[in-house]
Design a protein around this motif. Structure first.
Motif, PDB file in Angstrom:
ATOM      1  N   TYR A 102       1.515   1.691 -10.882  1.00 56.70           N
ATOM      2  CA  TYR A 102       1.973   2.848 -10.109  1.00 56.70           C
ATOM      3  C   TYR A 102       1.004   3.172  -8.982  1.00 56.70           C
ATOM      4  CZ  TYR A 102       5.166   3.535 -14.040  1.00 56.70           C
ATOM      5  OH  TYR A 102       6.124   3.351 -14.999  1.00 56.70           O
ATOM      6  N   GLU A 103      -0.275   3.266  -9.303  1.00 59.91           N
ATOM      7  CA  GLU A 103      -1.297   3.571  -8.291  1.00 59.91           C
ATOM      8  C   GLU A 103      -2.616   2.953  -8.734  1.00 59.91           C
ATOM      9  OE1 GLU A 103      -4.001   5.810  -8.946  1.00 59.91           O
ATOM     10  OE2 GLU A 103      -3.379   5.878 -11.032  1.00 59.91           O
ATOM     11  N   THR A 104      -3.497   2.668  -7.778  1.00 58.20           N
ATOM     12  CA  THR A 104      -4.696   1.896  -8.094  1.00 58.20           C
ATOM     13  C   THR A 104      -5.912   2.742  -8.443  1.00 58.20           C
ATOM     14  OG1 THR A 104      -5.425   1.787  -5.780  1.00 58.20           O
ATOM     15  CG2 THR A 104      -3.925   0.059  -6.545  1.00 58.20           C
ATOM     16  N   HIS A 155      -0.463   0.688   2.360  1.00 58.63           N
ATOM     17  CA  HIS A 155      -0.590  -0.114   1.147  1.00 58.63           C
ATOM     18  C   HIS A 155      -1.628   0.504   0.207  1.00 58.63           C
ATOM     19  CE1 HIS A 155       1.820  -3.244   2.993  1.00 58.63           C
ATOM     20  NE2 HIS A 155       1.024  -3.199   4.051  1.00 58.63           N
ATOM     21  N   ASP A 156      -1.300   0.525  -1.077  1.00 59.38           N
ATOM     22  CA  ASP A 156      -2.229   0.965  -2.123  1.00 59.38           C
ATOM     23  C   ASP A 156      -2.696  -0.289  -2.840  1.00 59.38           C
ATOM     24  OD1 ASP A 156      -3.662   2.260  -4.076  1.00 59.38           O
ATOM     25  OD2 ASP A 156      -1.915   3.030  -5.148  1.00 59.38           O
ATOM     26  N   TYR A 157      -3.850  -0.795  -2.434  1.00 60.64           N
ATOM     27  CA  TYR A 157      -4.283  -2.119  -2.887  1.00 60.64           C
ATOM     28  C   TYR A 157      -5.787  -2.091  -3.117  1.00 60.64           C
ATOM     29  CZ  TYR A 157      -4.134  -7.280  -2.992  1.00 60.64           C
ATOM     30  OH  TYR A 157      -4.198  -8.587  -3.372  1.00 60.64           O
ATOM     31  N   ALA A 158      -6.235  -2.814  -4.145  1.00 57.60           N
ATOM     32  CA  ALA A 158      -7.670  -2.897  -4.425  1.00 57.60           C
ATOM     33  C   ALA A 158      -7.974  -4.267  -5.009  1.00 57.60           C
ATOM     34  CB  ALA A 158      -8.111  -1.796  -5.381  1.00 57.60           C
ATOM     35  N   THR A 159      -9.185  -4.733  -4.776  1.00 55.84           N
ATOM     36  CA  THR A 159      -9.643  -6.007  -5.315  1.00 55.84           C
ATOM     37  C   THR A 159     -10.716  -5.758  -6.363  1.00 55.84           C
ATOM     38  OG1 THR A 159      -9.199  -7.074  -3.189  1.00 55.84           O
ATOM     39  CG2 THR A 159     -10.604  -8.271  -4.729  1.00 55.84           C
ATOM     40  N   LEU A 160     -10.642  -6.503  -7.475  1.00 52.94           N
ATOM     41  CA  LEU A 160     -11.640  -6.420  -8.535  1.00 52.94           C
ATOM     42  C   LEU A 160     -12.664  -7.533  -8.340  1.00 52.94           C
ATOM     43  CD1 LEU A 160      -9.321  -5.842 -11.648  1.00 52.94           C
ATOM     44  CD2 LEU A 160     -10.387  -4.122 -10.165  1.00 52.94           C
ATOM     45  N   TYR A 161     -13.940  -7.167  -8.392  1.00 46.89           N
ATOM     46  CA  TYR A 161     -15.026  -8.122  -8.203  1.00 46.89           C
ATOM     47  C   TYR A 161     -15.904  -8.189  -9.451  1.00 46.89           C
ATOM     48  CZ  TYR A 161     -14.165  -8.222  -3.140  1.00 46.89           C
ATOM     49  OH  TYR A 161     -13.593  -8.381  -1.897  1.00 46.89           O
ATOM     50  N   ALA A 181      -9.470 -10.649  -9.225  1.00 46.33           N
ATOM     51  CA  ALA A 181      -8.103 -10.173  -9.464  1.00 46.33           C
ATOM     52  C   ALA A 181      -7.834  -9.020  -8.503  1.00 46.33           C
ATOM     53  CB  ALA A 181      -7.917  -9.716 -10.913  1.00 46.33           C
ATOM     54  N   SER A 182      -6.594  -8.583  -8.471  1.00 46.46           N
ATOM     55  CA  SER A 182      -6.250  -7.486  -7.570  1.00 46.46           C
ATOM     56  C   SER A 182      -5.336  -6.484  -8.258  1.00 46.46           C
ATOM     57  CB  SER A 182      -5.589  -8.022  -6.298  1.00 46.46           C
ATOM     58  OG  SER A 182      -4.496  -8.868  -6.598  1.00 46.46           O
ATOM     59  N   LEU A 183      -5.338  -5.274  -7.715  1.00 44.86           N
ATOM     60  CA  LEU A 183      -4.462  -4.194  -8.160  1.00 44.86           C
ATOM     61  C   LEU A 183      -3.557  -3.824  -6.993  1.00 44.86           C
ATOM     62  CD1 LEU A 183      -7.153  -1.809  -9.761  1.00 44.86           C
ATOM     63  CD2 LEU A 183      -5.959  -3.729 -10.850  1.00 44.86           C
ATOM     64  N   HIS A 184      -2.280  -3.644  -7.279  1.00 42.27           N
ATOM     65  CA  HIS A 184      -1.318  -3.299  -6.239  1.00 42.27           C
ATOM     66  C   HIS A 184      -0.488  -2.121  -6.729  1.00 42.27           C
ATOM     67  CE1 HIS A 184       1.942  -4.841  -3.197  1.00 42.27           C
ATOM     68  NE2 HIS A 184       1.442  -3.665  -2.873  1.00 42.27           N
ATOM     69  N   GLY A 185      -0.703  -0.975  -6.129  1.00 41.68           N
ATOM     70  CA  GLY A 185       0.058   0.209  -6.489  1.00 41.68           C
ATOM     71  C   GLY A 185       1.350   0.259  -5.694  1.00 41.68           C
ATOM     72  N   VAL A 186       2.474   0.222  -6.395  1.00 45.15           N
ATOM     73  CA  VAL A 186       3.774   0.208  -5.710  1.00 45.15           C
ATOM     74  C   VAL A 186       4.649   1.387  -6.109  1.00 45.15           C
ATOM     75  CG1 VAL A 186       3.752  -2.292  -5.377  1.00 45.15           C
ATOM     76  CG2 VAL A 186       4.760  -1.354  -7.459  1.00 45.15           C
ATOM     77  N   ASN A 222       7.183   3.935  -7.313  1.00 47.24           N
ATOM     78  CA  ASN A 222       8.526   3.834  -7.890  1.00 47.24           C
ATOM     79  C   ASN A 222       9.216   2.516  -7.575  1.00 47.24           C
ATOM     80  OD1 ASN A 222       8.371   6.393  -9.041  1.00 47.24           O
ATOM     81  ND2 ASN A 222       9.063   7.390  -7.149  1.00 47.24           N
ATOM     82  N   ALA A 223       8.550   1.641  -6.806  1.00 51.08           N
ATOM     83  CA  ALA A 223       9.138   0.332  -6.508  1.00 51.08           C
ATOM     84  C   ALA A 223       8.978  -0.648  -7.670  1.00 51.08           C
ATOM     85  CB  ALA A 223       8.504  -0.256  -5.248  1.00 51.08           C
ATOM     86  N   LEU A 224       8.264  -0.257  -8.723  1.00 55.12           N
ATOM     87  CA  LEU A 224       8.138  -1.117  -9.897  1.00 55.12           C
ATOM     88  C   LEU A 224       9.510  -1.376 -10.516  1.00 55.12           C
ATOM     89  CD1 LEU A 224       5.031   0.267 -11.819  1.00 55.12           C
ATOM     90  CD2 LEU A 224       5.341  -2.080 -11.038  1.00 55.12           C
ATOM     91  N   PRO A 225       9.751  -2.605 -10.968  1.00 57.59           N
ATOM     92  CA  PRO A 225      11.038  -2.874 -11.643  1.00 57.59           C
ATOM     93  C   PRO A 225      11.198  -1.962 -12.863  1.00 57.59           C
ATOM     94  CG  PRO A 225       9.844  -4.916 -11.204  1.00 57.59           C
ATOM     95  CD  PRO A 225       8.893  -3.789 -10.913  1.00 57.59           C
ATOM     96  N   ARG A 226      12.336  -1.325 -12.977  1.00 57.28           N
ATOM     97  CA  ARG A 226      12.578  -0.395 -14.091  1.00 57.28           C
ATOM     98  C   ARG A 226      12.512  -1.087 -15.447  1.00 57.28           C
ATOM     99  NH1 ARG A 226      15.051   4.593 -12.962  1.00 57.28           N
ATOM    100  NH2 ARG A 226      15.427   4.956 -10.749  1.00 57.28           N
ATOM    101  N   ASP A 227      12.878  -2.387 -15.458  1.00 48.88           N
ATOM    102  CA  ASP A 227      12.915  -3.087 -16.737  1.00 48.88           C
ATOM    103  C   ASP A 227      11.562  -3.659 -17.132  1.00 48.88           C
ATOM    104  OD1 ASP A 227      12.950  -4.886 -14.637  1.00 48.88           O
ATOM    105  OD2 ASP A 227      14.082  -6.394 -15.755  1.00 48.88           O
ATOM    106  N   ARG A 228      10.554  -3.564 -16.246  1.00 46.64           N
ATOM    107  CA  ARG A 228       9.260  -4.145 -16.590  1.00 46.64           C
ATOM    108  C   ARG A 228       8.125  -3.134 -16.574  1.00 46.64           C
ATOM    109  NH1 ARG A 228      10.554  -8.629 -13.377  1.00 46.64           N
ATOM    110  NH2 ARG A 228       8.888  -8.278 -11.881  1.00 46.64           N
ATOM    111  N   GLY A 229       8.167  -2.160 -15.675  1.00 55.19           N
ATOM    112  CA  GLY A 229       7.057  -1.226 -15.554  1.00 55.19           C
ATOM    113  C   GLY A 229       5.804  -1.940 -15.072  1.00 55.19           C
ATOM    114  N   PRO A 230       4.631  -1.293 -15.204  1.00 51.83           N
ATOM    115  CA  PRO A 230       3.397  -1.948 -14.778  1.00 51.83           C
ATOM    116  C   PRO A 230       3.190  -3.268 -15.528  1.00 51.83           C
ATOM    117  CG  PRO A 230       3.031   0.406 -15.101  1.00 51.83           C
ATOM    118  CD  PRO A 230       4.404   0.107 -15.631  1.00 51.83           C
TER     119      PRO A 230
END
Length: 257
Positions: A148-150, A173-179, A186-191, A193-201
């Protein structure tokens, strides 16, 4: 068989998939990525390790017939102490669904989820350190968390695993990189309500391919789905696909290739 080297804590070190049709799934990924298979630890039932050029790249296990879990690729993050990390996950609002438990002599694992519900594994390596090849076509090259959010999510992973979290400053864009130790892992992408309803985060694994368009066509020929057609992005040429049991993954021809 080529062994991987130990990974620093927090580094994605393995990807694994649990399915109902183990034989059919092996046939799909053999045809798509050229994987060959050898038996792995059987602690959770039938399980195989995928090899590419003799190097271990992923694992596939078989679910019991009565288990109707979501079929999804799951990244495992390295830890020096699975029990200690599992306790940290619980104390930070996450959930430990399976384990920690021993996987024979290979190591110790747990299946967990973050506070938003995204599932991931933790792996304390003993004999098995994880993926032994990353980069060539057919190998996992990146993992991204769609959430949902990073901000809050990043705090959880930073607290549990010690990541440095570097947000991308952008109004769009709500985006962050993990170091880990200065290396992006790896990366985090906050999207929202655009997340698929059938999958969630959920965590997304990227597999390298030589030709994204050809790989997407092959997915269809093999009975899978192309959920998002090939397109050019900052990481390279991408397509979102699913195998015949519905496990979603990203095909990428990295920009560096």
């Amino acid at each position: 068989m080529t062994q991987a080297t130990p990974r620093p804590p927090g580094t994605p070190c393995w990807v694994s998939l649990m399915v109902h049709g183990l034989d059919a799934t092996q046939e799909f990924y053999n045809a798509l990525f050229g994987w060959e298979f050898v038996p792995g630890p059987q602690h959770l039932g039938p399980y195989v390790r995928a090899l590419l050029g003799g190097k271990e790249v992923a694992g596939i296990g078989q679910l019991p017939p009565d288990r109707h879990l979501r079929i999804a690729w799951t990244p495992y993050l390295a830890t020096k102490d699975a029990d200690e990390t599992a306790e940290a996950i619980r104390s930070c609002g996450g959930t430990v669904a399976v384990g920690p438990l021993d996987a024979g002599e290979a190591g110790r694992l747990a299946i967990c989820s973050d506070p938003a519900g995204a599932v991931f594994g933790i792996w304390q390596a003993e004999a098995h350190h994880g993926t032994a090849a990353a980069g060539p076509p057919g190998t996992p090259v990146w993992n991204e968390l769609l959430t949902y959010e990073t901000s809050g999510t990043g705090k959880f992973y930073r607290t549990v695993f010690g990541f440095d979290v570097e947000p991308v400053i952008s109004a769009d864009h709500d985006y962050a990189t993990l170091y880990v130790a200065g290396t992006p892992v790896a990366s985090l992408h906050g999207v929202g309500n655009a997340l698929p309803r059938d999958r969630g985060p959920h965590w997304m694994t990227y597999f390298e391919v030589a030709d994204t368009d050809a790989a997407a066509r092959l997915v269809l020929e093999l009975g899978g789905q192309v959920l998002r057609p090939p397109r050019d992005g900052t990481a390279g040429r991408l397509a979102l696909a699913a195998d015949p049991e519905g496990a979603v993954f990203t095909l990428v021809r990295s920009a560096k290739r």
